[in-house]
Design an enzyme around this catalytic site. Sequence first.
Site, PDB file in Angstrom:
ATOM      1  CD  GLU A 261      -0.992   1.450  -1.681  1.00 32.61           C
ATOM      2  OE1 GLU A 261      -0.668   1.437  -3.180  1.00 32.61           O
ATOM      3  OE2 GLU A 261      -1.038   2.587  -1.239  1.00 32.61           O
ATOM      4  CG  HIS A 285       6.400   1.927  -4.044  1.00 30.47           C
ATOM      5  ND1 HIS A 285       6.899   3.117  -3.726  1.00 30.47           N
ATOM      6  CD2 HIS A 285       4.865   2.133  -4.065  1.00 30.47           C
ATOM      7  CE1 HIS A 285       5.836   3.808  -3.550  1.00 30.47           C
ATOM      8  NE2 HIS A 285       4.511   3.323  -3.752  1.00 30.47           N
ATOM      9  CD  GLU A 286       2.676  -0.447  -5.336  1.00 28.60           C
ATOM     10  OE1 GLU A 286       2.131  -0.107  -4.104  1.00 28.60           O
ATOM     11  OE2 GLU A 286       2.993   0.035  -6.152  1.00 28.60           O
ATOM     12  CG  HIS A 289       2.038   1.403  -0.104  1.00 31.82           C
ATOM     13  ND1 HIS A 289       2.177   2.932   0.442  1.00 31.82           N
ATOM     14  CD2 HIS A 289       2.211   1.545  -1.554  1.00 31.82           C
ATOM     15  CE1 HIS A 289       2.157   3.762  -0.458  1.00 31.82           C
ATOM     16  NE2 HIS A 289       2.315   3.084  -1.649  1.00 31.82           N
ATOM     17  CD  GLU A 308       2.285   6.544  -2.410  1.00 36.49           C
ATOM     18  OE1 GLU A 308       3.285   5.630  -2.967  1.00 36.49           O
ATOM     19  OE2 GLU A 308       1.021   5.867  -2.657  1.00 36.49           O
ATOM     20  CG  ASP A 365      -7.737  10.343  -9.695  1.00 38.51           C
ATOM     21  OD1 ASP A 365      -7.025   9.855  -8.929  1.00 38.51           O
ATOM     22  OD2 ASP A 365      -8.747   9.901 -10.145  1.00 38.51           O
ATOM     23  CE1 TYR A 373       3.117   9.230  -5.840  1.00 36.97           C
ATOM     24  CE2 TYR A 373       4.190   7.029  -5.262  1.00 36.97           C
ATOM     25  CZ  TYR A 373       3.222   7.815  -5.797  1.00 36.97           C
ATOM     26  OH  TYR A 373       1.951   7.256  -5.996  1.00 36.97           O
TER      27      TYR A 373
HETATM   28  N1  BES Z   1      -0.641   3.712  -3.899  1.00 36.24           N
HETATM   29  C1  BES Z   1      -0.021   3.982  -5.275  1.00 36.24           C
HETATM   30  C2  BES Z   1      -0.917   4.092  -6.516  1.00 36.24           C
HETATM   31  C3  BES Z   1      -1.797   5.100  -6.458  1.00 36.24           C
HETATM   32  C4  BES Z   1      -1.619   6.445  -5.949  1.00 36.24           C
HETATM   33  C5  BES Z   1      -3.150   4.874  -6.897  1.00 36.24           C
HETATM   34  C6  BES Z   1      -2.547   7.325  -6.145  1.00 36.24           C
HETATM   35  C7  BES Z   1      -4.198   5.966  -6.886  1.00 36.24           C
HETATM   36  C8  BES Z   1      -3.844   7.181  -6.504  1.00 36.24           C
HETATM   37  C9  BES Z   1       1.355   2.929  -5.681  1.00 36.24           C
HETATM   38  O1  BES Z   1       1.743   2.569  -4.397  1.00 36.24           O
HETATM   39  C10 BES Z   1       2.226   3.619  -6.148  1.00 36.24           C
HETATM   40  O2  BES Z   1       2.880   4.251  -5.840  1.00 36.24           O
HETATM   41  N2  BES Z   1       2.399   3.093  -7.592  1.00 36.24           N
HETATM   42  C11 BES Z   1       3.547   3.566  -8.272  1.00 36.24           C
HETATM   43  C12 BES Z   1       4.769   2.805  -8.198  1.00 36.24           C
HETATM   44  C13 BES Z   1       5.876   3.014  -7.587  1.00 36.24           C
HETATM   45  C14 BES Z   1       7.219   2.019  -7.364  1.00 36.24           C
HETATM   46  C15 BES Z   1       6.252   4.327  -7.344  1.00 36.24           C
HETATM   47  C16 BES Z   1       3.136   3.515  -9.802  1.00 36.24           C
HETATM   48  O3  BES Z   1       1.987   3.066 -10.107  1.00 36.24           O
HETATM   49  O4  BES Z   1       3.845   4.019 -10.776  1.00 36.24           O
HETATM   50 ZN    ZN Z   2       2.914   3.994  -3.376  1.00 37.36          ZN
END
Ligand code: BES
Ligand code: ZN
Length: 583
Positions: A261, A285-286, A289, A308, A365, A373
């Site tokens: 996002e 989703h993005e 955010h 999330e 990570d 989520y």
């Molecule tokens: N912000 C997250 C991606 C993220 C989370 C990067 C933690 C680094 C650390 C992004 O908004 C996200 O949640 N992406 C999901 C997509 C979603 C539809 C749930 C993904 O990458 O799968």
């Molecule tokens: Zn997210």
Amino acid sequence: MARRDPHSYNDDLQPETESLTWKARVDFQTQRLHAEATLLLKEASAGPLDLDTRDLEILSVVDAQGRPLGYHLSPPEPILGSRLRVELPSGMRELTIRYRTSPRASALQWLTPAQTAGGQHPYLFSQCQAIHARSVVPLQDTPRVRLRFRAELTVPKELKAVMAAGFVSREEQGEEAVERFEMPQAIPPYLLAFAVGRLASRDLGPRSRVWAEPEVLEEAAAEFEDVDAMLRAAEALFGPYDWERFDLLTMPPSFPYGGMENPRLTFLTPTLLAGDKSQVSVVAHELAHSWTGNLVTNASAEHFWLNEGFTVFAERRILEALHGPEVATLHAALGRRALEDAMEHLREHPQLTMLRTRLAGVDPDEAFSQIPYEKGYLLLCALEKTVGRERFDDFLRRYLESHRFQALTTEQFIDFAEKELPGVLEKANADAYLYRPGIPESAPVPRSERLERLEAMKDQVPTEEEVKDWTPAEWQLYIEWLPARPERALLQRLDERFHLTKSQNAEILVSWLAVALRGGWEPALERVESFLGEVGRMKYLKPLYGALAADTEGKVLARGLFQRYAERYHPIARAAVESILNR
Ligand code: BES
Ligand code: ZN
């Protein structure tokens, strides 16, 4: 000293950064940024200033007049990196750090021309969430400290630089181009983002355009053409969009996430380009955010569910507004499956299945999962159910309005909810979500007509006729609901009838390949082997490497594939696969 974020050396008794001026020359030859970061502090002060860094080579630290300042770079700690302590003489408000990044900077992926769609030019991109900004810029890398910035990127003239910021200018000088950007709104450091490559763009609406390599631009523009309608639907739900533009950047296939996002410029995996808009929920989703996360920000990774969980809730509200409750409910059912799966994977780490986590000594990570989520989403659904949609919508708007541009803890959220909707947390059994492992018995369960019809197909091989109106979400759910290790004969019948191993939809394909591996359906193996070399999205790498590595023989194969492909993956994805293979 007071360190309130377990993932930062930031000491909140020290002055905070107000803004950053960042200049970087992008050197594809050495895979380094040669850079200069000027930090302007909120007030003039004296004494030590602790900054986060990882793998940075510090060349000098000077004051506004160019006089050298004393500093000390501590030896690196595995998760946090190296503390850079600068000694500020009294009355200091501005300091400039000259440094260069490492070719192994954890936020950056340097792609060779062969790893791009065009095959002619190199490509560079950043991914800073959760704590990788420090491998690009020395700063207070905690979402509690927001900053505005100006940036200047010097790149080879045949390339274009884009940033999650307002574009100011491009100036060509000899073989190079200098691109300038400005971000007037204060952002948490994890939202610093840029990419450099052979990029072109197409307008999608008055506030949106899509960027991509020219080879995939048309496809991307078609997939995302409804983004303006989405933006308007989101504004109707959550209030005015505050970031001026909502541009999209279609990333190379090695992008480790589905979407990120980054403000004004969301980064998206090219695996969304399914040709049928079936994965625009990731764009929703993005976009969501922009309110939940970018405006109201988790105070640290320990409160990640505030980012999330709220965003998944908002995403499904956008889907419902645009495509109706049936579609939103199918996504909620997929979320429920993903949550059950995550619970199973984390059975030896029950603390990580609570929404409020304690992460001192834990790499964010490594802690990443679907729990914040989907369990977060369920908590918000439970709250909504308790007070009714109208009151909950109202609450949500007040929550967003009163915490704009602030970082928030779970405890602050609880206080706010208690004040605004007294008694709701207890009635909804919030403690079970926040402080206890597992899925609460009382958690809401998605229900709809389409879901019921699909449930009736569980344990059966449907006919062509029965699947003729299935959407990709229904296919994926059907596959996800198969037994963990189906009979090989069942897999064979499904594949022969529906050619799932040939699916062009990455979501369906990966769900299928994972279950096919578990059930010993060998024809899937070849596709797994090729797919792992095509895509670096962790959501796909993890289950596939995981399913491969389940037995000794498979592990040998998985290790071989990883050896072959590791170079193609982003450093964050590489680390994630390594940790699966070393389990
Ligand atoms: N912000 C997250 C991606 C993220 C989370 C990067 C933690 C680094 C650390 C992004 O908004 C996200 O949640 N992406 C999901 C997509 C979603 C539809 C749930 C993904 O990458 O799968
Ligand atoms: Zn997210």
